[in-house]
Design a protein around this motif. Structure first.
Motif, PDB file in Angstrom:
ATOM      1  N   UNK D  36      -3.021   5.884  -7.415  1.00  8.99           N
ATOM      2  CA  UNK D  36      -3.924   5.319  -8.428  1.00  8.99           C
ATOM      3  C   UNK D  36      -4.348   3.903  -8.029  1.00  8.99           C
ATOM      4  N   UNK D  37      -3.375   3.162  -7.498  1.00  8.52           N
ATOM      5  CA  UNK D  37      -3.633   1.772  -7.122  1.00  8.52           C
ATOM      6  C   UNK D  37      -4.587   1.682  -5.926  1.00  8.52           C
ATOM      7  N   UNK D  38      -4.403   2.561  -4.951  1.00  5.78           N
ATOM      8  CA  UNK D  38      -5.301   2.527  -3.782  1.00  5.78           C
ATOM      9  C   UNK D  38      -6.702   2.981  -4.170  1.00  5.78           C
ATOM     10  N   UNK D  39      -6.808   3.795  -5.220  1.00  3.14           N
ATOM     11  CA  UNK D  39      -8.134   4.137  -5.756  1.00  3.14           C
ATOM     12  C   UNK D  39      -8.827   2.883  -6.257  1.00  3.14           C
ATOM     13  N   UNK D  40      -8.049   2.032  -6.876  1.00  2.00           N
ATOM     14  CA  UNK D  40      -8.603   0.816  -7.467  1.00  2.00           C
ATOM     15  C   UNK D  40      -8.825  -0.267  -6.405  1.00  2.00           C
ATOM     16  N   UNK D  41      -7.894  -0.313  -5.435  1.00  2.00           N
ATOM     17  CA  UNK D  41      -7.964  -1.337  -4.362  1.00  2.00           C
ATOM     18  C   UNK D  41      -7.892  -0.620  -3.011  1.00  2.00           C
ATOM     19  N   UNK D  42      -9.012  -0.131  -2.519  1.00  2.00           N
ATOM     20  CA  UNK D  42      -8.980   0.683  -1.283  1.00  2.00           C
ATOM     21  C   UNK D  42      -8.342  -0.048  -0.096  1.00  2.00           C
ATOM     22  N   UNK D  43      -8.402  -1.381  -0.085  1.00  6.62           N
ATOM     23  CA  UNK D  43      -7.842  -2.123   1.049  1.00  6.62           C
ATOM     24  C   UNK D  43      -6.336  -1.895   1.177  1.00  6.62           C
ATOM     25  N   UNK D  44      -5.672  -1.480   0.105  1.00  6.54           N
ATOM     26  CA  UNK D  44      -4.224  -1.241   0.154  1.00  6.54           C
ATOM     27  C   UNK D  44      -3.865  -0.005   0.979  1.00  6.54           C
ATOM     28  N   UNK D  45      -4.818   0.929   1.074  1.00  9.45           N
ATOM     29  CA  UNK D  45      -4.490   2.247   1.626  1.00  9.45           C
ATOM     30  C   UNK D  45      -3.853   2.181   3.009  1.00  9.45           C
ATOM     31  N   UNK D  46      -4.260   1.181   3.795  1.00  9.76           N
ATOM     32  CA  UNK D  46      -3.725   1.066   5.156  1.00  9.76           C
ATOM     33  C   UNK D  46      -2.207   0.883   5.160  1.00  9.76           C
ATOM     34  N   UNK D  47      -1.654   0.417   4.048  1.00  8.55           N
ATOM     35  CA  UNK D  47      -0.210   0.172   3.988  1.00  8.55           C
ATOM     36  C   UNK D  47       0.613   1.434   3.675  1.00  8.55           C
ATOM     37  N   UNK D  48      -0.084   2.541   3.355  1.00  6.62           N
ATOM     38  CA  UNK D  48       0.648   3.764   2.992  1.00  6.62           C
ATOM     39  C   UNK D  48       1.776   4.115   3.947  1.00  6.62           C
ATOM     40  N   UNK D  49       1.507   4.139   5.265  1.00 11.33           N
ATOM     41  CA  UNK D  49       2.556   4.579   6.208  1.00 11.33           C
ATOM     42  C   UNK D  49       3.708   3.586   6.356  1.00 11.33           C
ATOM     43  N   UNK D  50       3.508   2.324   5.977  1.00  8.12           N
ATOM     44  CA  UNK D  50       4.566   1.339   6.199  1.00  8.12           C
ATOM     45  C   UNK D  50       5.055   0.742   4.876  1.00  8.12           C
ATOM     46  N   UNK D  51       4.859   1.499   3.814  1.00  6.86           N
ATOM     47  CA  UNK D  51       5.167   0.990   2.488  1.00  6.86           C
ATOM     48  C   UNK D  51       6.623   1.262   2.102  1.00  6.86           C
ATOM     49  N   UNK D  52       7.222   0.316   1.379  1.00  4.92           N
ATOM     50  CA  UNK D  52       8.476   0.582   0.671  1.00  4.92           C
ATOM     51  C   UNK D  52       8.188   0.388  -0.812  1.00  4.92           C
ATOM     52  N   UNK D  53       9.040   0.982  -1.629  1.00  6.92           N
ATOM     53  CA  UNK D  53       8.808   0.863  -3.068  1.00  6.92           C
ATOM     54  C   UNK D  53      10.126   0.752  -3.806  1.00  6.92           C
TER      55      UNK D  53
END
Lengths: 164, 81, 164, 81
Positions: D36-53
């Protein structure tokens, strides 16, 4: 306060002064250091099942200083980026007091850890220093390594323990 | 020639002396100084296999030559740190 | 002066207080320690060829504290004899200032060295902390490890670097 | 349900917000919050593979469920020490 980088004597070890001196010499060099590792050897209240009361350290001081210089040179040879300071105390030491402090500084941590561990291993191998343990019921000179600075096997063992 | 002998830790306890002055033959080696000393203090002999030695505060081997006025040190196994 | 064994915050790191606390807790325990190893991470004036002006550290503090607790527990599991203290600083840090201090104490040196090195490796792997480098001409967030505390390969690598 | 999203370091810079309040569907997972967040802020999408949560300041995987009132944090690769 500035102290020699390598020293042996009866004064209590001032680790902060040692670290401060290492940070100052040579001027500006410490600005490129990202890692500082300190080893303190302290007097334990037990050894080999004996209740230790205190230790007495004795040294052949001029030769001990030369051994420290040799150790610093060996470390510099293996880890050129590392600067090293080493103070050893002699005389009567109570439980908890520091007998030795080694400080290493380097741009990166692997080198600082390696050189610090190497230095304490080499001190135990070749520094002409002896401790007499005074325990409940007696005293005994502790005898560890046969000091031979040219023993390549011992030096290799020190590198191995330093994970180098 | 005359030399100074330095003894440390248990070697000092066994001889009762931290420092001795001794005459040794010209051309003597460190090993010959040690041999002379063990003749005088037989209790030292057990340290022969685990001994280190120094001349003028520098490590030296048992076959190193000794000169008049030298300080010759004998070191039991070390335990610093 | 007593400080928490594990902490993160903006105050300058007081290594002496950290070591003193470790020496006091639990009471008497330090009397059986013969080895104390300290690691200090400091701000370097150069990184990757850039002239660094200062660093800015940011953290998710409650999770960082939990990560420190996890790291301390992992170290205790591998080196039961070791006690460990760890402080990390956040905010703006100038060249030469310490961003992290880790102190380990143990009866013997191998364990103290191993646990100290392990702890800094794990901090770099899993602590939710980030540094922004301000250099001549710009700034950049440094991005290192993908934080995953359950990643067994990363943990193995930390043990390997700790020479364990 | 309503949750708090925490963003750090470059993720914070990319969104311009350290903290956001968002409504997400009941039963949503951390991964769905991120989507949902990457829908709102597409620039975040690049972090998908290196993301922790993390959920409530504890590391959590992308398939972890999220509850009303939770704090969900997204973490770029770390660089402490």
């Amino acid at each position: 306060m500035s102290v020699p980088l390598l020293a042996i004597g009866p004064a209590p070890i001032d680790v902060a002064a040692l670290a401060a001196t290492l940070a100052e010499e040579p001027a500006g060099r410490s600005l490129s250091d990202g890692a500082i590792v300190t080893f303190l050897g302290t007097v334990r209240n037990h050894n080999l099942g004996r209740a230790v009361q205190y230790l007495e350290y004795e040294a052949y001081e001029p030769l001990a200083l030369r051994a420290f210089e040799r150790i610093a040179a060996e470390a510099a040879d293996r880890w050129p980026s590392v600067r090293l300071a080493l103070h050893h105390r002699v005389g009567r030491l109570e439980i908890g007091e520091a007998s030795i402090a080694i400080v290493t500084a380097s741009p990166h941590r692997a080198e600082a850890f390696g050189a610090c561990r190497y230095a304490i291993e080499r001190v135990k191998q070749i520094a002409p220093i002896w401790k007499k343990e005074h325990f409940d019921g007696g005293d005994v000179w502790i005898e560890g390594a046969v000091a031979d600075p040219d023993d390549a096997t011992a030096r290799e063992e020190a590198y191995r323990r330093a994970c180098a | 020639m005359r030399i100074t002998v330095r003894l440390f830790a248990r070697l000092r306890d066994l001889t009762g002396a931290a420092e001795l002055t001794r005459d040794v033959p010209a051309g003597a080696t460190v090993g010959q100084v040690w041999a002379q000393l063990t003749g005088e203090f037989p209790a030292l002999a057990a340290y022969g296999p685990s001994l280190s030695s120094a001349v003028n505060a520098d490590y030296a081997r048992m076959d190193a030559p000794v000169a008049d006025g030298d300080e010759v040190a004998f070191l039991p196994p070390v335990s610093g740190g």
